[in-house]
Design a protein around this motif. Structure first.
Motif, PDB file in Angstrom:
ATOM      1  N   LEU A  10       0.839  -1.212   0.000  1.00  0.00           N
ATOM      2  CA  LEU A  10       0.000   0.000   0.000  1.00  0.00           C
ATOM      3  C   LEU A  10       0.867   1.253   0.000  1.00  0.00           C
ATOM      4  O   LEU A  10       0.570   2.219  -0.705  1.00  0.00           O
ATOM      5  CB  LEU A  10      -0.953  -0.006   1.208  1.00  0.00           C
ATOM      6  N   ASN A  11       1.966   1.222   0.762  1.00  0.00           N
ATOM      7  CA  ASN A  11       2.882   2.374   0.743  1.00  0.00           C
ATOM      8  C   ASN A  11       3.452   2.595  -0.657  1.00  0.00           C
ATOM      9  O   ASN A  11       3.617   3.731  -1.101  1.00  0.00           O
ATOM     10  CB  ASN A  11       4.003   2.183   1.771  1.00  0.00           C
ATOM     11  N   GLN A  18       0.961   9.314  -6.026  1.00  0.00           N
ATOM     12  CA  GLN A  18       1.593  10.633  -5.949  1.00  0.00           C
ATOM     13  C   GLN A  18       2.431  10.914  -7.197  1.00  0.00           C
ATOM     14  O   GLN A  18       2.475  12.045  -7.673  1.00  0.00           O
ATOM     15  CB  GLN A  18       2.437  10.750  -4.681  1.00  0.00           C
ATOM     16  N   TYR A  19       3.056   9.863  -7.718  1.00  0.00           N
ATOM     17  CA  TYR A  19       3.792  10.037  -8.981  1.00  0.00           C
ATOM     18  C   TYR A  19       2.816  10.400 -10.107  1.00  0.00           C
ATOM     19  O   TYR A  19       3.115  11.244 -10.954  1.00  0.00           O
ATOM     20  CB  TYR A  19       4.606   8.789  -9.352  1.00  0.00           C
ATOM     21  N   SER A  20       1.643   9.767 -10.090  1.00  0.00           N
ATOM     22  CA  SER A  20       0.621  10.082 -11.102  1.00  0.00           C
ATOM     23  C   SER A  20       0.288  11.568 -11.062  1.00  0.00           C
ATOM     24  O   SER A  20       0.173  12.214 -12.106  1.00  0.00           O
ATOM     25  CB  SER A  20      -0.664   9.284 -10.861  1.00  0.00           C
ATOM     26  N   ALA A  21       0.136  12.109  -9.844  1.00  0.00           N
ATOM     27  CA  ALA A  21      -0.164  13.544  -9.700  1.00  0.00           C
ATOM     28  C   ALA A  21       0.956  14.377 -10.322  1.00  0.00           C
ATOM     29  O   ALA A  21       0.694  15.342 -11.055  1.00  0.00           O
ATOM     30  CB  ALA A  21      -0.349  13.900  -8.229  1.00  0.00           C
ATOM     31  N   ALA A  54      -4.176   9.100  -3.376  1.00  0.00           N
ATOM     32  CA  ALA A  54      -3.103   8.853  -2.404  1.00  0.00           C
ATOM     33  C   ALA A  54      -3.638   9.028  -0.976  1.00  0.00           C
ATOM     34  O   ALA A  54      -3.378   8.192  -0.098  1.00  0.00           O
ATOM     35  CB  ALA A  54      -1.930   9.794  -2.663  1.00  0.00           C
ATOM     36  N   MET A  55      -4.422  10.077  -0.757  1.00  0.00           N
ATOM     37  CA  MET A  55      -4.963  10.357   0.590  1.00  0.00           C
ATOM     38  C   MET A  55      -5.890   9.232   1.068  1.00  0.00           C
ATOM     39  O   MET A  55      -5.880   8.860   2.240  1.00  0.00           O
ATOM     40  CB  MET A  55      -5.748  11.681   0.605  1.00  0.00           C
ATOM     41  N   LYS A  56      -6.695   8.721   0.156  1.00  0.00           N
ATOM     42  CA  LYS A  56      -7.603   7.621   0.498  1.00  0.00           C
ATOM     43  C   LYS A  56      -6.783   6.437   1.039  1.00  0.00           C
ATOM     44  O   LYS A  56      -7.157   5.813   2.034  1.00  0.00           O
ATOM     45  CB  LYS A  56      -8.324   7.123  -0.764  1.00  0.00           C
ATOM     46  N   MET A  73      10.399   9.462  -5.251  1.00  0.00           N
ATOM     47  CA  MET A  73       9.876   9.088  -6.569  1.00  0.00           C
ATOM     48  C   MET A  73      10.716   9.746  -7.663  1.00  0.00           C
ATOM     49  O   MET A  73      11.337  10.783  -7.418  1.00  0.00           O
ATOM     50  CB  MET A  73       8.409   9.492  -6.698  1.00  0.00           C
ATOM     51  N   PRO A  74      10.728   9.123  -8.853  1.00  0.00           N
ATOM     52  CA  PRO A  74      11.487   9.741  -9.940  1.00  0.00           C
ATOM     53  C   PRO A  74      10.785  11.012 -10.416  1.00  0.00           C
ATOM     54  O   PRO A  74       9.586  11.185 -10.198  1.00  0.00           O
ATOM     55  CB  PRO A  74      11.457   8.668 -11.040  1.00  0.00           C
TER      56      PRO A  74
END
Ligand SMILES: [Fe+2]
Ligand SMILES: [Fe+2]
Length: 165
Positions: A10-11, A18-21, A54-56, A73-74
């Motif tokens: 999950l982490n 977050q990378y998607s954002a 991510a928050m969910k 993250m990259p």
């Protein structure tokens, strides 16, 4: 309590969301630079939606007494092509996310972690929507091509996206 392999997975997924954002923000800026304000707006709304994803997952980990471990993250790409290329990449990215969600679901099921399974069910459904949204935009872009007046109409149309869904 959540078991360690699930917590770790999950982490990792929190990191992927977050990378998607970050990716959508970079895409949004690339569209803005080419004066496609509508595409830029749509992608920015999508970036905020990814933060919500991510928050969910963060809330779920914490509610289960798990430990949040944020990871590095990259950087997303700095250069993109035109709208077709951007949205094709978005679709490909969502397909990768879908496979990650499916793998998480599988892990929850094999561990008999029913709580995770139920939470992940929401993400399974969400991925159907994400792929459908990106896929629709890709096919509309292919229909109008990267040039000409129709693309500005499509740009205006996508700029109407007001909130995450
Ligand atoms: Fe997501
Ligand atoms: Fe969505």
């Amino acid at each position: 309590m959540i078991h360690k392999p699930m917590q770790d997975a999950l982490n990792t997924q929190i990191n992927a969301e977050q990378y998607s954002a970050q990716l959508y923000l970079a895409m949004s800026a690339a569209m803005e630079a080419r004066s496609f304000r509508g595409f830029a707006k749509w992608l920015r709304v999508q970036a905020t939606e990814e933060t919500v994803h991510a928050m969910k997952l963060i809330d779920f980990v914490l509610d289960r007494g798990g430990k949040l471990e944020l990871q590095a993250m990259p950087a997303p790409p700095a250069e993109f092509g035109g709208p077709i290329q951007v949205f094709e990449e978005a679709l490909k990215h969502e397909q990768i996310i879908t496979s990650k969600i499916n793998a998480l679901f599988e892990l929850a099921r094999s561990a008999k972690d029913y709580a995770s399974e139920i939470t992940l069910q929401w993400f399974v459904s969400e991925q159907i929507e994400e792929e459908a949204n990106a896929g629709l935009i890709v096919s509309r872009l292919h229909a109008v091509g990267d040039q000409g007046g129709a693309i500005w109409y499509l740009d205006k149309e996508l700029g109407k996206r007001a909130k995450a869904d």
